[in-house]
Motif scaffolding. Structure first.
Motif, PDB file in Angstrom:
ATOM      1  N   MET A   1      -9.551   2.752   0.676  1.00 58.02           N
ATOM      2  CA  MET A   1      -8.572   3.770   1.050  1.00 58.02           C
ATOM      3  C   MET A   1      -7.770   3.286   2.260  1.00 58.02           C
ATOM      4  SD  MET A   1      -9.310   7.647   2.152  1.00 58.02           S
ATOM      5  CE  MET A   1      -7.981   8.751   2.443  1.00 58.02           C
ATOM      6  N   THR A   2      -6.477   3.428   2.191  1.00 60.31           N
ATOM      7  CA  THR A   2      -5.594   3.026   3.282  1.00 60.31           C
ATOM      8  C   THR A   2      -5.558   4.116   4.345  1.00 60.31           C
ATOM      9  OG1 THR A   2      -4.226   1.758   1.761  1.00 60.31           O
ATOM     10  CG2 THR A   2      -3.226   2.377   3.842  1.00 60.31           C
ATOM     11  N   THR A   3      -5.722   3.706   5.599  1.00 58.34           N
ATOM     12  CA  THR A   3      -5.636   4.662   6.698  1.00 58.34           C
ATOM     13  C   THR A   3      -4.506   4.261   7.636  1.00 58.34           C
ATOM     14  OG1 THR A   3      -7.113   3.483   8.217  1.00 58.34           O
ATOM     15  CG2 THR A   3      -8.141   5.016   6.618  1.00 58.34           C
ATOM     16  N   PHE A   4      -4.011   5.203   8.402  1.00 60.06           N
ATOM     17  CA  PHE A   4      -2.953   4.935   9.367  1.00 60.06           C
ATOM     18  C   PHE A   4      -3.406   3.906  10.404  1.00 60.06           C
ATOM     19  CE2 PHE A   4      -0.285   5.855  13.060  1.00 60.06           C
ATOM     20  CZ  PHE A   4       0.984   5.832  12.488  1.00 60.06           C
ATOM     21  N   PRO A   5      -4.607   4.035  10.977  1.00 61.99           N
ATOM     22  CA  PRO A   5      -5.045   3.011  11.932  1.00 61.99           C
ATOM     23  C   PRO A   5      -5.109   1.606  11.319  1.00 61.99           C
ATOM     24  CG  PRO A   5      -6.395   4.968  12.180  1.00 61.99           C
ATOM     25  CD  PRO A   5      -5.550   5.169  10.938  1.00 61.99           C
ATOM     26  N   HIS A  25       7.958  -1.449   8.823  1.00 61.08           N
ATOM     27  CA  HIS A  25       6.914  -2.286   8.223  1.00 61.08           C
ATOM     28  C   HIS A  25       5.710  -1.423   7.821  1.00 61.08           C
ATOM     29  CE1 HIS A  25       4.373  -6.245   8.587  1.00 61.08           C
ATOM     30  NE2 HIS A  25       4.303  -5.705   7.399  1.00 61.08           N
ATOM     31  N   LEU A  26       5.252  -0.585   8.721  1.00 62.21           N
ATOM     32  CA  LEU A  26       4.119   0.298   8.441  1.00 62.21           C
ATOM     33  C   LEU A  26       4.440   1.191   7.241  1.00 62.21           C
ATOM     34  CD1 LEU A  26       1.837   2.102  10.871  1.00 62.21           C
ATOM     35  CD2 LEU A  26       2.970   3.439   9.112  1.00 62.21           C
ATOM     36  N   THR A  27       5.653   1.730   7.205  1.00 61.43           N
ATOM     37  CA  THR A  27       6.066   2.607   6.113  1.00 61.43           C
ATOM     38  C   THR A  27       6.121   1.839   4.795  1.00 61.43           C
ATOM     39  OG1 THR A  27       7.271   3.995   7.661  1.00 61.43           O
ATOM     40  CG2 THR A  27       7.883   4.191   5.342  1.00 61.43           C
ATOM     41  N   TRP A  28       6.635   0.612   4.838  1.00 56.59           N
ATOM     42  CA  TRP A  28       6.691  -0.242   3.650  1.00 56.59           C
ATOM     43  C   TRP A  28       5.282  -0.486   3.100  1.00 56.59           C
ATOM     44  CZ3 TRP A  28       4.996  -5.458   3.145  1.00 56.59           C
ATOM     45  CH2 TRP A  28       5.458  -6.134   2.005  1.00 56.59           C
ATOM     46  N   LEU A  29       4.352  -0.807   3.989  1.00 61.57           N
ATOM     47  CA  LEU A  29       2.964  -1.006   3.565  1.00 61.57           C
ATOM     48  C   LEU A  29       2.395   0.262   2.934  1.00 61.57           C
ATOM     49  CD1 LEU A  29       1.538  -2.977   6.638  1.00 61.57           C
ATOM     50  CD2 LEU A  29       1.873  -3.878   4.310  1.00 61.57           C
ATOM     51  N   ALA A  30       2.624   1.394   3.583  1.00 59.05           N
ATOM     52  CA  ALA A  30       2.089   2.665   3.080  1.00 59.05           C
ATOM     53  C   ALA A  30       2.654   2.997   1.704  1.00 59.05           C
ATOM     54  CB  ALA A  30       2.384   3.784   4.071  1.00 59.05           C
ATOM     55  N   ARG A  32       3.955   0.912  -0.540  1.00 57.87           N
ATOM     56  CA  ARG A  32       3.474  -0.063  -1.540  1.00 57.87           C
ATOM     57  C   ARG A  32       2.020   0.205  -1.941  1.00 57.87           C
ATOM     58  NH1 ARG A  32       5.242  -4.762  -2.982  1.00 57.87           N
ATOM     59  NH2 ARG A  32       3.272  -5.805  -2.439  1.00 57.87           N
ATOM     60  N   ARG A  33       1.216   0.653  -1.008  1.00 61.28           N
ATOM     61  CA  ARG A  33      -0.203   0.859  -1.292  1.00 61.28           C
ATOM     62  C   ARG A  33      -0.534   2.239  -1.855  1.00 61.28           C
ATOM     63  NH1 ARG A  33      -2.398  -2.366   4.003  1.00 61.28           N
ATOM     64  NH2 ARG A  33      -1.559  -4.367   3.310  1.00 61.28           N
ATOM     65  N   CYS A  34       0.267   3.233  -1.505  1.00 57.46           N
ATOM     66  CA  CYS A  34      -0.093   4.619  -1.852  1.00 57.46           C
ATOM     67  C   CYS A  34       0.931   5.339  -2.713  1.00 57.46           C
ATOM     68  CB  CYS A  34      -0.275   5.443  -0.581  1.00 57.46           C
ATOM     69  SG  CYS A  34      -1.411   4.784   0.615  1.00 57.46           S
TER      70      CYS A  34
END
Length: 130
Positions: A1-5, A25-30, A32-34
């Protein structure tokens, strides 16, 4: 599970500070993963918690947070970029902190309704709604 931290740690591993590019970048990762809907919740909750922890809960802005996730998500679905640097080269407008002013009046974003709840664009529609 992807978490913000986890996302924060991943982004900050290659960055000297957490600025606008790192937010994207953080938003792009989120996204793509979720996927976009879950990324809206993940990113918004993380930013809100961070603002509360920093003693500045009023810095959290519902409309700005969601709009950025939706904008990044739209561009993620347009390309198959698996590398963030390539993604932002292809979608360089996302590095413009003032991008939302193409879609919103500044008075709208400054309003309490937009800060505390979702307000749709009032200058131009988002590209995926045209």
């Amino acid at each position: 599970m992807t978490t913000f931290p986890d996302l924060m740690n991943e982004v900050l591993a290659d960055a000297p500070r957490f600025g606008h590019r790192e937010h994207v970048h953080l938003t792009w990762l989120a996204v793509r993963r979720c996927g976009v809907p879950a990324a809206i919740d993940l990113v918004s909750d993380g930013i809100q918690r961070t603002a509360r922890y920093a003693g500045a809960p009023r810095k959290y802005h519902v409309t700005v947070s969601r709009a950025w996730v939706e904008l990044v998500g739209h561009h993620v679905t347009e390309t198959a970029e698996t590398d963030f640097d390539a993604f932002v080269r292809h979608h360089s407008a996302l590095l413009d902190k003032r991008l939302l002013t193409r879609f919103y009046r500044s008075t709208t974003l400054a309003g309490e309704a937009a800060r505390t709840g979702w307000v749709g664009p009032d200058l131009a529609p988002f590209p995926w709604t045209r």
